[in-house]
Design a protein around this motif. Sequence first.
Motif, PDB file in Angstrom:
ATOM      1  N   ASN A 119      25.999  93.633  23.713  1.00  0.00           N
ATOM      2  CA  ASN A 119      26.156  92.193  23.558  1.00  0.00           C
ATOM      3  C   ASN A 119      27.327  91.784  22.686  1.00  0.00           C
ATOM      4  O   ASN A 119      27.771  92.514  21.840  1.00  0.00           O
ATOM      5  N   GLY A 120      27.759  90.565  22.906  1.00  0.00           N
ATOM      6  CA  GLY A 120      28.581  89.884  21.932  1.00  0.00           C
ATOM      7  C   GLY A 120      30.057  90.134  22.043  1.00  0.00           C
ATOM      8  O   GLY A 120      30.507  90.981  22.799  1.00  0.00           O
ATOM      9  N   LEU A 152      31.144  84.585  16.097  1.00  0.00           N
ATOM     10  CA  LEU A 152      29.717  84.421  16.342  1.00  0.00           C
ATOM     11  C   LEU A 152      29.489  84.276  17.846  1.00  0.00           C
ATOM     12  O   LEU A 152      30.246  83.592  18.528  1.00  0.00           O
ATOM     13  N   SER A 153      28.412  84.906  18.343  1.00  0.00           N
ATOM     14  CA  SER A 153      28.147  84.849  19.788  1.00  0.00           C
ATOM     15  C   SER A 153      26.907  84.025  20.117  1.00  0.00           C
ATOM     16  O   SER A 153      26.650  83.737  21.277  1.00  0.00           O
ATOM     17  N   GLY A 166      24.099  85.369  19.380  1.00  0.00           N
ATOM     18  CA  GLY A 166      23.120  86.455  19.424  1.00  0.00           C
ATOM     19  C   GLY A 166      22.652  86.861  18.031  1.00  0.00           C
ATOM     20  O   GLY A 166      23.158  86.375  17.015  1.00  0.00           O
ATOM     21  N   VAL A 167      21.683  87.764  18.001  1.00  0.00           N
ATOM     22  CA  VAL A 167      21.054  88.162  16.749  1.00  0.00           C
ATOM     23  C   VAL A 167      22.031  88.894  15.826  1.00  0.00           C
ATOM     24  O   VAL A 167      22.124  88.592  14.633  1.00  0.00           O
ATOM     25  N   ASP A 168      22.768  89.852  16.373  1.00  0.00           N
ATOM     26  CA  ASP A 168      23.569  90.732  15.519  1.00  0.00           C
ATOM     27  C   ASP A 168      24.676  89.979  14.778  1.00  0.00           C
ATOM     28  O   ASP A 168      24.814  90.110  13.551  1.00  0.00           O
ATOM     29  N   SER A 169      25.464  89.212  15.512  1.00  0.00           N
ATOM     30  CA  SER A 169      26.574  88.518  14.842  1.00  0.00           C
ATOM     31  C   SER A 169      26.030  87.489  13.854  1.00  0.00           C
ATOM     32  O   SER A 169      26.614  87.279  12.783  1.00  0.00           O
ATOM     33  N   THR A 170      24.887  86.894  14.170  1.00  0.00           N
ATOM     34  CA  THR A 170      24.305  85.890  13.272  1.00  0.00           C
ATOM     35  C   THR A 170      23.850  86.531  11.956  1.00  0.00           C
ATOM     36  O   THR A 170      24.157  86.033  10.873  1.00  0.00           O
ATOM     37  N   VAL A 171      23.119  87.638  12.066  1.00  0.00           N
ATOM     38  CA  VAL A 171      22.623  88.303  10.845  1.00  0.00           C
ATOM     39  C   VAL A 171      23.801  88.824  10.017  1.00  0.00           C
ATOM     40  O   VAL A 171      23.825  88.681   8.784  1.00  0.00           O
ATOM     41  N   ALA A 172      24.802  89.382  10.678  1.00  0.00           N
ATOM     42  CA  ALA A 172      25.991  89.865   9.959  1.00  0.00           C
ATOM     43  C   ALA A 172      26.654  88.708   9.213  1.00  0.00           C
ATOM     44  O   ALA A 172      27.065  88.848   8.052  1.00  0.00           O
ATOM     45  N   ALA A 173      26.742  87.551   9.870  1.00  0.00           N
ATOM     46  CA  ALA A 173      27.394  86.394   9.251  1.00  0.00           C
ATOM     47  C   ALA A 173      26.610  85.901   8.032  1.00  0.00           C
ATOM     48  O   ALA A 173      27.193  85.596   6.995  1.00  0.00           O
TER      49      ALA A 173
END
Length: 317
Positions: A141-142, A28-29, A31-38
Amino acid sequence: SWTPDNFVDMTVAELKEKVGNDKVVLGLSGGVDSTVAAVLLNKAIGDNLYCIFVNNGLLRKNEFESVLKQYEGMGLNVKGVDASNRFLKELEGQSDPELKRKAIGKVFIEVFDDEAHEINDVKWLGQGTIYPDVIESISVNGPSATIKSHHNVGGLPDFMKLKIVEPLRMLFKDEVRRVGASMSINPELLGRHPFPGPGLAIRILGDITAEKVRILQEVDAIFINGLRNAGLYDKVWQAGAILLPVNSVGVMGDERTYEKCVALRAVESTDGMTADWVNLPYEFLQKVSNDIINKVKGVNRVVYDISSKPPATIEWE
Ligand code: XMP
């Protein structure tokens, strides 16, 4: 037709099918992308998703603690790893922008690999890769970007040999945000400005010390909180402060000072490829500048960056 709710239902079902009872590790970074994926993976496989959130010591002020709390509050199985000192040590004496990026990438991979080894029998690496990353193969990002651009250094670390699961790889950024909103992820988190993987390291021009990081964190926090309080945060695509390798003369009381200069940068953009500087109100700049100079010890001058991209890049390094 495509709706965020349909996407969530379909993707969760697919992930269940694909991953089964296996374990997945994901970086997790903040940021939006890693959060939504998680959150998608967590819906599908629960605590078999092992999230790792690394503090590289180059995040915004209080970011590590506050974002980690939010992740825990979202029910994610997350481990916060404070590796600040390891990163700072590797960065010692480095002033070349690309060498700084390499140093950060190298330590990130080491830390992440150590953590992945702690998970017994992990089979998959989850990533927040989105469609534009797939096309460009370099992400803005990330951690995934850091990993991609550095995995050729000294052979593949073990976690990179895992099978890859990327639930967002067909989505654009605005779709990722809509999917996040439909899963009730905090709008503040979904609306956050992009922040580069190497963090404040590329906003401290020249070599990095703990003291410079502290100064820049204070300056950045005043600027970003100022944008929020003035209702300007969401009108800006990305903003931040840069610590210049310049001292200049000032006066304080009867004393002559010789202290640091910071630049503020705020841009409008759609994808970061081109960007215009934002015409922030003079009154706002005046207040932020006064706050910074009055409150941050070691800074006596503030300038505002009025360069657009191209030819100037968004970051200064
Ligand atoms: P530039 O400075 O190239 O930045 O105009 C465009 C966008 O990319 C981000 N950026 C990075 N992101 N690792 C990242 O993850 C990096 O090394 C990096 N360099 C720039 C920058 O913040 C902006 O959003």
